[in-house]
Structures are given as structure tokens and as C-alpha cells.
Design an enzyme around this catalytic site. Structure first.
Site, mmCIF file in Angstrom:
data_model
loop_
_atom_site.group_PDB
_atom_site.id
_atom_site.type_symbol
_atom_site.label_atom_id
_atom_site.label_comp_id
_atom_site.label_asym_id
_atom_site.label_seq_id
_atom_site.Cartn_x
_atom_site.Cartn_y
_atom_site.Cartn_z
ATOM 1 N N ASP A 8 3.161 5.155 -5.262
ATOM 2 C CA ASP A 8 4.128 4.951 -4.178
ATOM 3 C C ASP A 8 3.531 3.997 -3.132
ATOM 4 O O ASP A 8 2.359 4.107 -2.782
ATOM 5 C CB ASP A 8 4.445 6.320 -3.542
ATOM 6 C CG ASP A 8 5.680 6.292 -2.672
ATOM 7 O OD1 ASP A 8 6.655 6.976 -2.989
ATOM 8 O OD2 ASP A 8 5.657 5.582 -1.628
ATOM 9 N N ASN B 205 14.267 14.266 -4.670
ATOM 10 C CA ASN B 205 15.355 14.270 -3.692
ATOM 11 C C ASN B 205 16.651 13.738 -4.306
ATOM 12 O O ASN B 205 16.627 12.731 -5.018
ATOM 13 C CB ASN B 205 14.975 13.390 -2.489
ATOM 14 C CG ASN B 205 13.681 13.849 -1.828
ATOM 15 O OD1 ASN B 205 13.408 15.040 -1.746
ATOM 16 N ND2 ASN B 205 12.869 12.909 -1.365
ATOM 17 N N GLN C 234 16.871 11.326 -0.092
ATOM 18 C CA GLN C 234 16.760 10.261 -1.094
ATOM 19 C C GLN C 234 17.060 8.910 -0.446
ATOM 20 O O GLN C 234 18.092 8.751 0.207
ATOM 21 C CB GLN C 234 17.738 10.509 -2.267
ATOM 22 C CG GLN C 234 17.559 9.505 -3.398
ATOM 23 C CD GLN C 234 18.486 9.767 -4.590
ATOM 24 O OE1 GLN C 234 19.386 10.603 -4.533
ATOM 25 N NE2 GLN C 234 18.253 9.042 -5.672
ATOM 26 N N HIS D 95 13.933 9.497 -9.344
ATOM 27 C CA HIS D 95 12.471 9.452 -9.415
ATOM 28 C C HIS D 95 11.907 10.800 -9.008
ATOM 29 O O HIS D 95 12.467 11.492 -8.159
ATOM 30 C CB HIS D 95 11.897 8.340 -8.526
ATOM 31 C CG HIS D 95 12.412 8.370 -7.126
ATOM 32 N ND1 HIS D 95 13.653 7.868 -6.780
ATOM 33 C CD2 HIS D 95 11.874 8.852 -5.988
ATOM 34 C CE1 HIS D 95 13.839 8.041 -5.483
ATOM 35 N NE2 HIS D 95 12.786 8.643 -4.976
ATOM 36 N N HIS E 160 8.646 12.689 -7.439
ATOM 37 C CA HIS E 160 7.418 12.463 -6.659
ATOM 38 C C HIS E 160 6.304 13.359 -7.184
ATOM 39 O O HIS E 160 6.495 14.571 -7.326
ATOM 40 C CB HIS E 160 7.646 12.819 -5.186
ATOM 41 C CG HIS E 160 8.566 11.904 -4.459
ATOM 42 N ND1 HIS E 160 8.122 10.853 -3.693
ATOM 43 C CD2 HIS E 160 9.920 11.876 -4.367
ATOM 44 C CE1 HIS E 160 9.158 10.230 -3.150
ATOM 45 N NE2 HIS E 160 10.263 10.829 -3.539
HETATM 46 P P1 5GP Z 1 12.948 8.980 -1.899
HETATM 47 O O1 5GP Z 1 12.926 9.074 -0.397
HETATM 48 O O2 5GP Z 1 14.137 8.179 -2.388
HETATM 49 O O3 5GP Z 1 12.826 10.302 -2.602
HETATM 50 O O4 5GP Z 1 11.637 8.194 -2.280
HETATM 51 C C1 5GP Z 1 11.537 6.816 -2.339
HETATM 52 C C2 5GP Z 1 10.056 6.513 -2.418
HETATM 53 O O5 5GP Z 1 9.899 5.233 -2.965
HETATM 54 C C3 5GP Z 1 9.347 6.516 -1.069
HETATM 55 O O6 5GP Z 1 8.257 7.418 -1.123
HETATM 56 C C4 5GP Z 1 8.901 5.072 -0.881
HETATM 57 O O7 5GP Z 1 7.654 4.979 -0.263
HETATM 58 C C5 5GP Z 1 8.856 4.565 -2.312
HETATM 59 N N1 5GP Z 1 9.158 3.153 -2.466
HETATM 60 C C6 5GP Z 1 10.231 2.479 -1.944
HETATM 61 N N2 5GP Z 1 10.226 1.185 -2.343
HETATM 62 C C7 5GP Z 1 9.134 1.029 -3.139
HETATM 63 C C8 5GP Z 1 8.594 -0.078 -3.860
HETATM 64 O O8 5GP Z 1 9.119 -1.189 -3.846
HETATM 65 N N3 5GP Z 1 7.473 0.148 -4.604
HETATM 66 C C9 5GP Z 1 6.863 1.384 -4.667
HETATM 67 N N4 5GP Z 1 5.765 1.486 -5.418
HETATM 68 N N5 5GP Z 1 7.340 2.446 -3.982
HETATM 69 C C10 5GP Z 1 8.454 2.276 -3.235
#
Ligand code: 5GP
Ligand code: ZN
Length: 136
Positions: free
Chosen positions: A32, A88, A95, A101, A103
């Protein structure tokens, strides 16, 4: 199926680079970019599913098997003291990227993170009512 304007489709399929920990025909596991802790990683299916509700049952099973494998290795290699697996669905649940995805978050004593919720209080009647709402 891929979605044209989806960043995680592009990352999962290698069109945008990411630090990859594991890859097979169905999944890519990446670090991440805004890690909660050292080693915070994401399991991305290569096909586009917006969230858990779109994920096929077989893929659900495969993703959890992979999560167990990754969590075991990461705990060992990073000397983690604990491990959170979080997923999420929809904005209300936090989310931000609308491509499923999972975590993988290694935890360390005193890592300063607060991933758990604030417990509230509830009566037996409220619990009963909620239970009925779900199971009836
Ligand atoms: P969510 O909040 O949707 O459950 O998690 C999205 C996650 O994706 C966050 O932890 C954020 O840091 C990660 N993330 C967002 N954009 C990118 C990216 O371009 N590359 C990587 N490696 N992680 C990302
Ligand atoms: Zn996607």
C-alpha cells in the site's frame, strides 16, 4: 473483465507499477502506498469487482487462502506481533478505491494505529430485534 478507468485494474494487470509481493493468474499482492504500518499490503483480483458483493464465491475462497499464506509469511519475515485483515465496502465503510481489495496489515506492539472500533452499549431487547431483522 477489466474496467477502463480503474486504477487497481491497471495496477493488478501490470499497466501501472507497484511493489509486488506475489502474483498469479488471478491476483496481485502489492504494498500500500499509504501504509498503516510497515508491510501493509493489498490483495487485488486481476478482474474488476467493485466490492465483496460482486466477488464470485470461488474467488472469495481463493482470496482468503491467499490472505492466510501472505499473513503467515509477512508475520514471520517482518516479525509482526499481530495481524489485521480488513476489507471495506462502499464509502460509508471507508472504501476509497472501488475495486475489491483486501488489506493485509501487520501489527506491532506500540505501532500507534487504531484500527479497532469504539464499542457502544446495547440492551438485550435491541440485540433480539437486530437478530430478528437479520435472520427472518
Ligand atoms: P480503501 O480505503 O478503499 O479500503 O483502501 C484503498 C487503499 O489503497 C488505501 O490504503 C490507499 O493507501 C491505497 N492506494 C490508493 N491508491 C494507491 C496506489 O496507486 N497504489 C498503491 N500501492 N496503493 C494505493
Ligand atoms: Zn478495477
Amino acid at each position: 473483465m477489466k474496467k477502463d478507468d480503474c486504477i487497481f485494474c491497471k495496477i493488478a494487470n501490470g499497466e501501472i507499477p507497484a511493489k509486488t509481493l506475489y502474483e498469479d493468474d488471478m491476483f496481485r499482492v502489492i504494498l500500500d502506498l499509504g501504509p498503516a504500518t510497515k508491510g501493509h499490503a493489498l490483495i487485488l483480483p486481476k478482474d474488476h469487482y467493485a466490492n465483496l458483493f460482486e466477488l464470485p464465491d470461488e474467488t472469495c475462497a481463493d482470496v482468503m487462502k491467499l490472505a492466510k499464506k501472505m499473513a503467515t509469511r509477512m508475520t514471520e519475515r517482518l516479525h509482526a506481533d499481530g495481524f489485521n485483515i480488513i476489507q471495506n465496502n462502499f464509502e460509508a465503510a471507508g472504501q476509497t478505491v472501488m475495486h475489491y481489495h483486501l488489506h493485509l496489515i501487520p501489527r506491532y506492539e506500540d505501532d500507534g494505529q487504531h484500527i479497532l472500533w469504539n464499542p457502544t452499549t446495547v440492551t438485550q431487547e435491541e440485540l433480539e430485534k437486530t437478530m430478528e431483522e437479520i435472520i427472518k
